[in-house]
Design a protein around this motif. Structure first.
Motif, PDB file in Angstrom:
ATOM      1  N   GLN A  63     -71.617  42.963 -49.510  1.00 36.55           N
ATOM      2  CA  GLN A  63     -72.928  42.846 -48.907  1.00 36.55           C
ATOM      3  C   GLN A  63     -73.755  44.074 -49.273  1.00 36.55           C
ATOM      4  O   GLN A  63     -73.377  45.194 -48.988  1.00 36.55           O
ATOM      5  CB  GLN A  63     -72.800  42.749 -47.386  1.00 36.55           C
ATOM      6  CG  GLN A  63     -74.143  42.714 -46.674  1.00 36.55           C
ATOM      7  CD  GLN A  63     -73.994  42.695 -45.177  1.00 36.55           C
ATOM      8  OE1 GLN A  63     -72.888  42.576 -44.678  1.00 36.55           O
ATOM      9  NE2 GLN A  63     -75.091  42.798 -44.475  1.00 36.55           N
ATOM     10  N   VAL A  64     -74.870  43.834 -49.936  1.00 34.67           N
ATOM     11  CA  VAL A  64     -75.752  44.930 -50.325  1.00 34.67           C
ATOM     12  C   VAL A  64     -76.636  45.279 -49.148  1.00 34.67           C
ATOM     13  O   VAL A  64     -77.452  44.477 -48.696  1.00 34.67           O
ATOM     14  CB  VAL A  64     -76.607  44.562 -51.542  1.00 34.67           C
ATOM     15  CG1 VAL A  64     -77.531  45.705 -51.908  1.00 34.67           C
ATOM     16  CG2 VAL A  64     -75.716  44.200 -52.717  1.00 34.67           C
ATOM     17  N   VAL A  65     -76.450  46.493 -48.616  1.00 32.26           N
ATOM     18  CA  VAL A  65     -77.206  46.925 -47.446  1.00 32.26           C
ATOM     19  C   VAL A  65     -78.583  47.398 -47.857  1.00 32.26           C
ATOM     20  O   VAL A  65     -79.574  47.143 -47.186  1.00 32.26           O
ATOM     21  CB  VAL A  65     -76.447  48.047 -46.704  1.00 32.26           C
ATOM     22  CG1 VAL A  65     -77.253  48.555 -45.528  1.00 32.26           C
ATOM     23  CG2 VAL A  65     -75.101  47.506 -46.242  1.00 32.26           C
ATOM     24  N   TRP A  95     -78.649  52.693 -53.800  1.00 32.18           N
ATOM     25  CA  TRP A  95     -78.240  51.510 -53.057  1.00 32.18           C
ATOM     26  C   TRP A  95     -77.050  51.830 -52.163  1.00 32.18           C
ATOM     27  O   TRP A  95     -76.400  52.864 -52.327  1.00 32.18           O
ATOM     28  CB  TRP A  95     -77.907  50.338 -53.988  1.00 32.18           C
ATOM     29  CG  TRP A  95     -76.982  50.653 -55.147  1.00 32.18           C
ATOM     30  CD1 TRP A  95     -77.332  50.861 -56.443  1.00 32.18           C
ATOM     31  CD2 TRP A  95     -75.541  50.785 -55.116  1.00 32.18           C
ATOM     32  NE1 TRP A  95     -76.223  51.124 -57.219  1.00 32.18           N
ATOM     33  CE2 TRP A  95     -75.114  51.071 -56.430  1.00 32.18           C
ATOM     34  CE3 TRP A  95     -74.580  50.679 -54.110  1.00 32.18           C
ATOM     35  CZ2 TRP A  95     -73.772  51.258 -56.765  1.00 32.18           C
ATOM     36  CZ3 TRP A  95     -73.235  50.870 -54.435  1.00 32.18           C
ATOM     37  CH2 TRP A  95     -72.850  51.151 -55.754  1.00 32.18           C
ATOM     38  N   GLN A  96     -76.789  50.936 -51.211  1.00 33.44           N
ATOM     39  CA  GLN A  96     -75.646  51.069 -50.306  1.00 33.44           C
ATOM     40  C   GLN A  96     -75.067  49.683 -50.042  1.00 33.44           C
ATOM     41  O   GLN A  96     -75.798  48.748 -49.723  1.00 33.44           O
ATOM     42  CB  GLN A  96     -76.057  51.720 -48.983  1.00 33.44           C
ATOM     43  CG  GLN A  96     -74.918  51.808 -47.955  1.00 33.44           C
ATOM     44  CD  GLN A  96     -75.273  52.659 -46.755  1.00 33.44           C
ATOM     45  OE1 GLN A  96     -76.103  53.567 -46.856  1.00 33.44           O
ATOM     46  NE2 GLN A  96     -74.646  52.397 -45.622  1.00 33.44           N
ATOM     47  N   CYS A  97     -73.750  49.539 -50.214  1.00 32.60           N
ATOM     48  CA  CYS A  97     -73.054  48.266 -49.997  1.00 32.60           C
ATOM     49  C   CYS A  97     -72.023  48.416 -48.892  1.00 32.60           C
ATOM     50  O   CYS A  97     -71.294  49.412 -48.845  1.00 32.60           O
ATOM     51  CB  CYS A  97     -72.310  47.821 -51.257  1.00 32.60           C
ATOM     52  SG  CYS A  97     -73.351  47.184 -52.558  1.00 32.60           S
ATOM     53  N   GLU A  98     -71.921  47.426 -48.031  1.00 34.17           N
ATOM     54  CA  GLU A  98     -70.817  47.402 -47.082  1.00 34.17           C
ATOM     55  C   GLU A  98     -69.602  46.779 -47.759  1.00 34.17           C
ATOM     56  O   GLU A  98     -69.706  45.722 -48.389  1.00 34.17           O
ATOM     57  CB  GLU A  98     -71.176  46.610 -45.828  1.00 34.17           C
ATOM     58  CG  GLU A  98     -70.019  46.579 -44.820  1.00 34.17           C
ATOM     59  CD  GLU A  98     -70.373  45.846 -43.538  1.00 34.17           C
ATOM     60  OE1 GLU A  98     -71.553  45.436 -43.381  1.00 34.17           O
ATOM     61  OE2 GLU A  98     -69.471  45.680 -42.705  1.00 34.17           O
ATOM     62  N   ILE A  99     -68.457  47.430 -47.635  1.00 32.67           N
ATOM     63  CA  ILE A  99     -67.207  46.922 -48.191  1.00 32.67           C
ATOM     64  C   ILE A  99     -66.489  46.141 -47.102  1.00 32.67           C
ATOM     65  O   ILE A  99     -66.093  46.704 -46.077  1.00 32.67           O
ATOM     66  CB  ILE A  99     -66.309  48.066 -48.704  1.00 32.67           C
ATOM     67  CG1 ILE A  99     -67.101  48.954 -49.675  1.00 32.67           C
ATOM     68  CG2 ILE A  99     -65.052  47.505 -49.365  1.00 32.67           C
ATOM     69  CD1 ILE A  99     -67.688  48.220 -50.857  1.00 32.67           C
ATOM     70  N   GLY A 133     -69.873  58.426 -41.393  1.00 31.84           N
ATOM     71  CA  GLY A 133     -71.220  58.022 -41.023  1.00 31.84           C
ATOM     72  C   GLY A 133     -71.560  56.655 -41.570  1.00 31.84           C
ATOM     73  O   GLY A 133     -70.848  56.101 -42.408  1.00 31.84           O
ATOM     74  N   ALA A 134     -72.663  56.097 -41.076  1.00 26.59           N
ATOM     75  CA  ALA A 134     -73.125  54.797 -41.530  1.00 26.59           C
ATOM     76  C   ALA A 134     -74.262  54.919 -42.541  1.00 26.59           C
ATOM     77  O   ALA A 134     -74.625  53.934 -43.188  1.00 26.59           O
ATOM     78  CB  ALA A 134     -73.587  53.958 -40.342  1.00 26.59           C
ATOM     79  N   VAL A 135     -74.826  56.104 -42.661  1.00 19.21           N
ATOM     80  CA  VAL A 135     -75.880  56.366 -43.651  1.00 19.21           C
ATOM     81  C   VAL A 135     -75.539  57.654 -44.386  1.00 19.21           C
ATOM     82  O   VAL A 135     -74.776  58.485 -43.890  1.00 19.21           O
ATOM     83  CB  VAL A 135     -77.275  56.486 -42.988  1.00 19.21           C
ATOM     84  CG1 VAL A 135     -77.686  55.167 -42.350  1.00 19.21           C
ATOM     85  CG2 VAL A 135     -77.297  57.605 -41.962  1.00 19.21           C
ATOM     86  N   LEU A 146     -66.949  50.348 -43.679  1.00 18.54           N
ATOM     87  CA  LEU A 146     -66.780  51.147 -44.891  1.00 18.54           C
ATOM     88  C   LEU A 146     -67.927  50.784 -45.828  1.00 18.54           C
ATOM     89  O   LEU A 146     -68.231  49.599 -46.008  1.00 18.54           O
ATOM     90  CB  LEU A 146     -65.437  50.851 -45.562  1.00 18.54           C
ATOM     91  CG  LEU A 146     -65.012  51.824 -46.672  1.00 18.54           C
ATOM     92  CD1 LEU A 146     -64.552  53.140 -46.055  1.00 18.54           C
ATOM     93  CD2 LEU A 146     -63.883  51.227 -47.510  1.00 18.54           C
ATOM     94  N   TYR A 147     -68.567  51.799 -46.410  1.00 12.92           N
ATOM     95  CA  TYR A 147     -69.706  51.577 -47.299  1.00 12.92           C
ATOM     96  C   TYR A 147     -69.492  52.321 -48.613  1.00 12.92           C
ATOM     97  O   TYR A 147     -68.868  53.388 -48.639  1.00 12.92           O
ATOM     98  CB  TYR A 147     -71.004  52.093 -46.671  1.00 12.92           C
ATOM     99  CG  TYR A 147     -71.379  51.469 -45.354  1.00 12.92           C
ATOM    100  CD1 TYR A 147     -72.099  50.267 -45.296  1.00 12.92           C
ATOM    101  CD2 TYR A 147     -71.034  52.090 -44.151  1.00 12.92           C
ATOM    102  CE1 TYR A 147     -72.447  49.706 -44.078  1.00 12.92           C
ATOM    103  CE2 TYR A 147     -71.385  51.530 -42.935  1.00 12.92           C
ATOM    104  CZ  TYR A 147     -72.098  50.335 -42.905  1.00 12.92           C
ATOM    105  OH  TYR A 147     -72.445  49.785 -41.696  1.00 12.92           O
TER     106      TYR A 147
END
Length: 216
Positions: free
Chosen positions: A210-212, A174-178, A108-110, A157-158
């Protein structure tokens, strides 16, 4: 303290970029695993005429990704505390332990909702008696999310620091994109600088995730 753990490195207020940088060996291994196994699963489905459903596709990806990660060694030097350990989970779920942190790898993306009490406990970072006037809770668990595009190709990938969740909602600190590991490679200095000029061993990674999303 168990021999396979190390003292806590982070709190829930630690800068996400610092967390990602410390976990680069694992995150790059996971990225490479999904980048490789998704095309393999696609070929398997076509070759065997397997019915393509989200559940079957995800299950096959998990099986192959687990096998690939089992063969990867994230251990640093002789420090067994930093080695990658893969937990046995029902239905070939992906659960890891690395550098004293526990991970779940989910699709998933979230951050998915916590449908089970086990996942609710996993998302909960602070102890039941924690209050806002106390020091920030130790970061104990992280979620790695992998996602695909509309054609079932690996897309994102997050890394997520879960905060809490239940059957209807899920919240993250928090959530970061790798990014792809190749996007974080610094080229060697321009111009001849010595006998090692052009040696790829001199190439070094640059960590700038990148910090989402961050906790307010």
């Amino acid at each position: 303290m168990d021999a396979n753990t190390i003292p806590p490195l982070f709190t829930c207020e630690t800068d996400p970029e610092s967390v990602v940088s410390a976990l680069e060996p694992l995150l790059f291994a996971v990225y490479e695993a999904f980048e490789v196994v998704l095309p393999e699963v696609e070929q398997l489905i076509e070759r065997e005429g397997i019915e393509r459903t989200s559940a079957i596709f995800t299950h096959l990806v998990r099986c192959k990704a687990k096998a690939r990660l089992c063969a990867f060694d994230c251990q640093e030097e002789d420090d067994g505390a930093t080695s990658l350990q893969i937990e046995q989970v029902m239905l070939d779920g992906l659960a890891l332990e690395y550098r004293g942190l526990r991970f779940r790898i989910l699709k998933g993306a979230v951050l998915p909702t916590a449908q089970s009490s086990q996942r609710q406990r996993f998302y909960q970072q602070e102890l039941p008696l924690w209050s806002p006037d106390m020091p920030a809770p130790t970061l104990r668990t992280l979620v790695i999310l992998w996602d695909t595009d509309s054609t079932w190709q690996f897309s994102r990938l997050y890394l997520v620091a879960p905060k809490c969740g239940d059957a209807r909602t899920a919240e993250a600190h928090w959530q970061c994109e790798i990014k792809h590991p190749a996007e974080g490679i610094a080229p060697p200095p321009s111009g001849p600088t010595g006998p090692d000029f052009g040696d790829l061993d001199n190439v070094r990674p640059l960590s700038k995730p990148q910090v989402v999303g961050k906790r307010e």
